[in-house]
Design an enzyme around this catalytic site. Structure first.
Site, PDB file in Angstrom:
ATOM      1  N   ARG A 180      61.412  36.875 -11.362  1.00 33.44           N
ATOM      2  CA  ARG A 180      60.712  35.875 -12.185  1.00 33.44           C
ATOM      3  C   ARG A 180      59.913  36.532 -13.301  1.00 33.44           C
ATOM      4  O   ARG A 180      60.049  36.200 -14.483  1.00 33.44           O
ATOM      5  CB  ARG A 180      59.788  35.054 -11.292  1.00 33.44           C
ATOM      6  CG  ARG A 180      58.697  34.282 -12.030  1.00 33.44           C
ATOM      7  CD  ARG A 180      57.521  34.035 -11.098  1.00 33.44           C
ATOM      8  NE  ARG A 180      56.434  33.332 -11.748  1.00 33.44           N
ATOM      9  CZ  ARG A 180      55.381  33.930 -12.304  1.00 33.44           C
ATOM     10  NH1 ARG A 180      55.291  35.249 -12.337  1.00 33.44           N
ATOM     11  NH2 ARG A 180      54.425  33.197 -12.851  1.00 33.44           N
ATOM     12  N   GLY A 226      49.607  26.153 -18.129  1.00 30.11           N
ATOM     13  CA  GLY A 226      49.493  26.563 -16.741  1.00 30.11           C
ATOM     14  C   GLY A 226      49.462  28.073 -16.647  1.00 30.11           C
ATOM     15  O   GLY A 226      50.281  28.689 -15.963  1.00 30.11           O
ATOM     16  N   GLU A 275      55.596  28.772 -17.122  1.00 33.07           N
ATOM     17  CA  GLU A 275      56.383  28.883 -15.895  1.00 33.07           C
ATOM     18  C   GLU A 275      56.092  27.620 -15.109  1.00 33.07           C
ATOM     19  O   GLU A 275      55.190  27.571 -14.280  1.00 33.07           O
ATOM     20  CB  GLU A 275      55.987  30.151 -15.133  1.00 33.07           C
ATOM     21  CG  GLU A 275      57.023  30.574 -14.098  1.00 33.07           C
ATOM     22  CD  GLU A 275      56.787  29.931 -12.742  1.00 33.07           C
ATOM     23  OE1 GLU A 275      57.112  28.722 -12.592  1.00 33.07           O
ATOM     24  OE2 GLU A 275      56.290  30.622 -11.854  1.00 33.07           O
ATOM     25  N   HIS A 287      60.909  33.891  -5.302  1.00 39.90           N
ATOM     26  CA  HIS A 287      59.983  33.186  -4.410  1.00 39.90           C
ATOM     27  C   HIS A 287      60.342  31.708  -4.273  1.00 39.90           C
ATOM     28  O   HIS A 287      59.877  31.042  -3.353  1.00 39.90           O
ATOM     29  CB  HIS A 287      58.536  33.339  -4.898  1.00 39.90           C
ATOM     30  CG  HIS A 287      58.178  32.482  -6.062  1.00 39.90           C
ATOM     31  ND1 HIS A 287      58.558  32.774  -7.353  1.00 39.90           N
ATOM     32  CD2 HIS A 287      57.474  31.329  -6.133  1.00 39.90           C
ATOM     33  CE1 HIS A 287      58.095  31.836  -8.162  1.00 39.90           C
ATOM     34  NE2 HIS A 287      57.436  30.947  -7.452  1.00 39.90           N
ATOM     35  N   HIS A 290      49.456  33.270  -6.414  1.00 45.72           N
ATOM     36  CA  HIS A 290      49.711  34.148  -7.556  1.00 45.72           C
ATOM     37  C   HIS A 290      50.223  35.515  -7.118  1.00 45.72           C
ATOM     38  O   HIS A 290      50.986  36.156  -7.851  1.00 45.72           O
ATOM     39  CB  HIS A 290      48.444  34.254  -8.407  1.00 45.72           C
ATOM     40  CG  HIS A 290      48.009  32.928  -8.935  1.00 45.72           C
ATOM     41  ND1 HIS A 290      48.600  32.342 -10.032  1.00 45.72           N
ATOM     42  CD2 HIS A 290      47.081  32.044  -8.477  1.00 45.72           C
ATOM     43  CE1 HIS A 290      48.037  31.162 -10.250  1.00 45.72           C
ATOM     44  NE2 HIS A 290      47.123  30.960  -9.318  1.00 45.72           N
ATOM     45  N   GLU A 314      44.596  26.502 -18.461  1.00 45.46           N
ATOM     46  CA  GLU A 314      44.606  26.573 -16.995  1.00 45.46           C
ATOM     47  C   GLU A 314      43.627  25.546 -16.446  1.00 45.46           C
ATOM     48  O   GLU A 314      42.446  25.560 -16.769  1.00 45.46           O
ATOM     49  CB  GLU A 314      44.226  27.981 -16.515  1.00 45.46           C
ATOM     50  CG  GLU A 314      44.087  28.123 -15.016  1.00 45.46           C
ATOM     51  CD  GLU A 314      45.351  27.698 -14.261  1.00 45.46           C
ATOM     52  OE1 GLU A 314      45.199  27.066 -13.197  1.00 45.46           O
ATOM     53  OE2 GLU A 314      46.474  27.991 -14.739  1.00 45.46           O
ATOM     54  N   GLU A 354      56.878  19.110  -7.728  1.00 48.36           N
ATOM     55  CA  GLU A 354      55.561  19.639  -8.072  1.00 48.36           C
ATOM     56  C   GLU A 354      55.611  20.553  -9.287  1.00 48.36           C
ATOM     57  O   GLU A 354      54.875  21.522  -9.390  1.00 48.36           O
ATOM     58  CB  GLU A 354      54.942  20.372  -6.877  1.00 48.36           C
ATOM     59  CG  GLU A 354      54.402  19.441  -5.816  1.00 48.36           C
ATOM     60  CD  GLU A 354      53.516  20.141  -4.802  1.00 48.36           C
ATOM     61  OE1 GLU A 354      53.476  21.379  -4.811  1.00 48.36           O
ATOM     62  OE2 GLU A 354      52.868  19.445  -4.012  1.00 48.36           O
ATOM     63  N   GLU A 403      47.002  17.749 -20.574  1.00 48.38           N
ATOM     64  CA  GLU A 403      47.020  16.459 -21.265  1.00 48.38           C
ATOM     65  C   GLU A 403      45.667  16.092 -21.857  1.00 48.38           C
ATOM     66  O   GLU A 403      45.568  15.120 -22.621  1.00 48.38           O
ATOM     67  CB  GLU A 403      47.448  15.360 -20.284  1.00 48.38           C
ATOM     68  CG  GLU A 403      48.886  15.455 -19.813  1.00 48.38           C
ATOM     69  CD  GLU A 403      49.069  16.405 -18.624  1.00 48.38           C
ATOM     70  OE1 GLU A 403      50.181  16.462 -18.089  1.00 48.38           O
ATOM     71  OE2 GLU A 403      48.080  17.091 -18.240  1.00 48.38           O
ATOM     72  N   ASP A 412      57.180  38.487  -7.305  1.00 52.62           N
ATOM     73  CA  ASP A 412      58.558  38.093  -7.620  1.00 52.62           C
ATOM     74  C   ASP A 412      58.944  38.771  -8.936  1.00 52.62           C
ATOM     75  O   ASP A 412      58.727  38.240 -10.018  1.00 52.62           O
ATOM     76  CB  ASP A 412      58.642  36.573  -7.733  1.00 52.62           C
ATOM     77  CG  ASP A 412      60.063  36.074  -7.955  1.00 52.62           C
ATOM     78  OD1 ASP A 412      60.942  36.896  -8.283  1.00 52.62           O
ATOM     79  OD2 ASP A 412      60.282  34.853  -7.825  1.00 52.62           O
TER      80      ASP A 412
END
Length: 366
Positions: free
Chosen positions: A86, A110, A175, A330, A77, A132, A184, A161, A83
């Site tokens: 971003r 996320g 993101e 990044h 993180h 999260e 990934e 899910e 970054d």
């Protein structure tokens, strides 16, 4: 004409590589690093043995546990928040969409440290569900409290899910992008949340994504192989027998590192473009295409590089690009080395490349 790779052709497309959407006007951390990752869950190892599947007890559940455990580490993180390209792109896009977000319900898939959820509240969101899955969720609650937003942001600890929300949402922000866009990445989770929880006509941030591919020269490959010749001079032994093994190690892995724009040998081609409002998990199960490159001039070609853009559909669109022609991020670029370097003559060379990958990974065939 030199054929460098084989596979199944699906599309043949060229692009002039021009970008006319607005880039986020922000700075970038100049930290650089090289990370080697295998882009296949089932892949040949460096010894040439039969493919493995991550070990005898490898399952999707253990893979997910490992993934979420990694994202609980604060170092990841730090890299993402450092970054500024971003983070400022997301902030700019969210604030520009304030008319679509004000008074609405948002889900942050996320959420990580929760910074995108905070931006959404700043843009006027009535409620944000910050999903999260990692153990970081407890720390994210502290961030929400420290910003006085407990009444507006609810941190939901669990897999996207599996969580149940009390209502449909108007906006999804995430993101989700991984190295080489799909490696990934959390895109399948975003698609699941979109199909289950997003209201018809709802907003997705970002909404479109494009992956690019270009042949490159990569002096680092030759330098790394030359190391095994040079080391003998230092220690008065011959280590050159390790060069073939070292070469296999390099070419079997994708290197995540910065590519200089002058090392790109031809106009980039689009591997894929998709709309997040429509793309399905099945669409991403096999990404493939055929590409033709006309190289600019004399050089040594050692492989291919990939990068991506995502577009935010704000009233004044924001483009987040990981291109070598843009500010560093990044994500850097993903480099795939050839088994052998290719001499590009002074008059240029037309290269045919065929590509195939699956959702969650990217595989050059050759």
């Amino acid at each position: 004409m030199t054929k460098l790779a084989t596979g199944t052709a699906l599309v043949a497309e060229k692009t002039d590589g021009k970008i006319d959407e607005e880039q986020s006007d922000c700075g970038v951390s100049k930290r650089r690093k090289v990370v080697e990752v295998s882009l296949s869950e089932t892949h040949e190892d460096n010894t040439g043995q039969e493919p493995t599947a991550g070990g005898p007890f490898y399952t999707r559940e253990t893979q997910d546990d490992s993934y979420f455990s990694a994202y609980a580490d604060i170092g990841i993180h730090e890299d993402m928040l450092a970054d500024t390209v971003r983070t400022n792109a997301y902030r700019l896009a969210i604030l520009r969409c304030w008319e679509q977000i004000r008074g609405k319900v948002v889900v942050d898939v996320g959420a990580g440290t929760g910074i995108l959820s905070l931006f959404c509240v700043q843009a006027g969101a009535r409620k944000v569900y910050a999903i999260e899955a990692s153990a970081l969720a407890e720390e994210t609650r502290k961030v929400v409290k420290a910003n006085g937003m407990e009444g507006r942001i609810e941190v939901v600890h669990g897999r996207a899910e599996e969580v149940e929300l009390p209502e449909k949402v108007d906006v999804i922000v995430s993101e989700w992008m991984g190295y080489s866009l799909l490696y990934e990445s959390m895109l399948p989770s975003v698609i699941y949340v979109r199909d289950k929880w997003l209201k018809k006509g709802g907003l997705l941030l970002p909404s479109k994504a494009t992956m690019y591919l270009a042949p490159i020269t990569d002096a680092e490959v030759e330098d790394r192989l030359q190391f095994w010749e040079d080391i003998g001079t230092k220690y008065h032994v011959d280590m050159s027998a390790l060069k073939p093994y070292a070469h296999r190690c390099i070419t079997r892995k994708v290197q995540v590192k910065p590519v200089q724009m002058e090392d790109i040998l031809a106009t980039p081609a689009k591997v894929m473009t998709f709309d997040l409002t429509e793309v399905s998990a099945e669409d991403l199960s096999c990404v493939q295409g055929a590409f033709s490159f006309s190289c600019y001039g004399w050089s040594q070609m050692q492989g291919f590089a990939t990068w991506f853009d995502v577009l935010f559909p704000s009233p004044k669109p924001v483009l987040l690009s990981t291109s070598p022609y843009s500010e560093d991020t990044h994500w850097m670029q993903s480099v795939m080395s050839l088994d052998e370097s290719v001499q590009i003559p002074g008059y240029g060379l037309e290269i045919q490349h065929r590509w195939q990958g699956r959702g969650g990974e990217t595989l050059p065939h050759g």
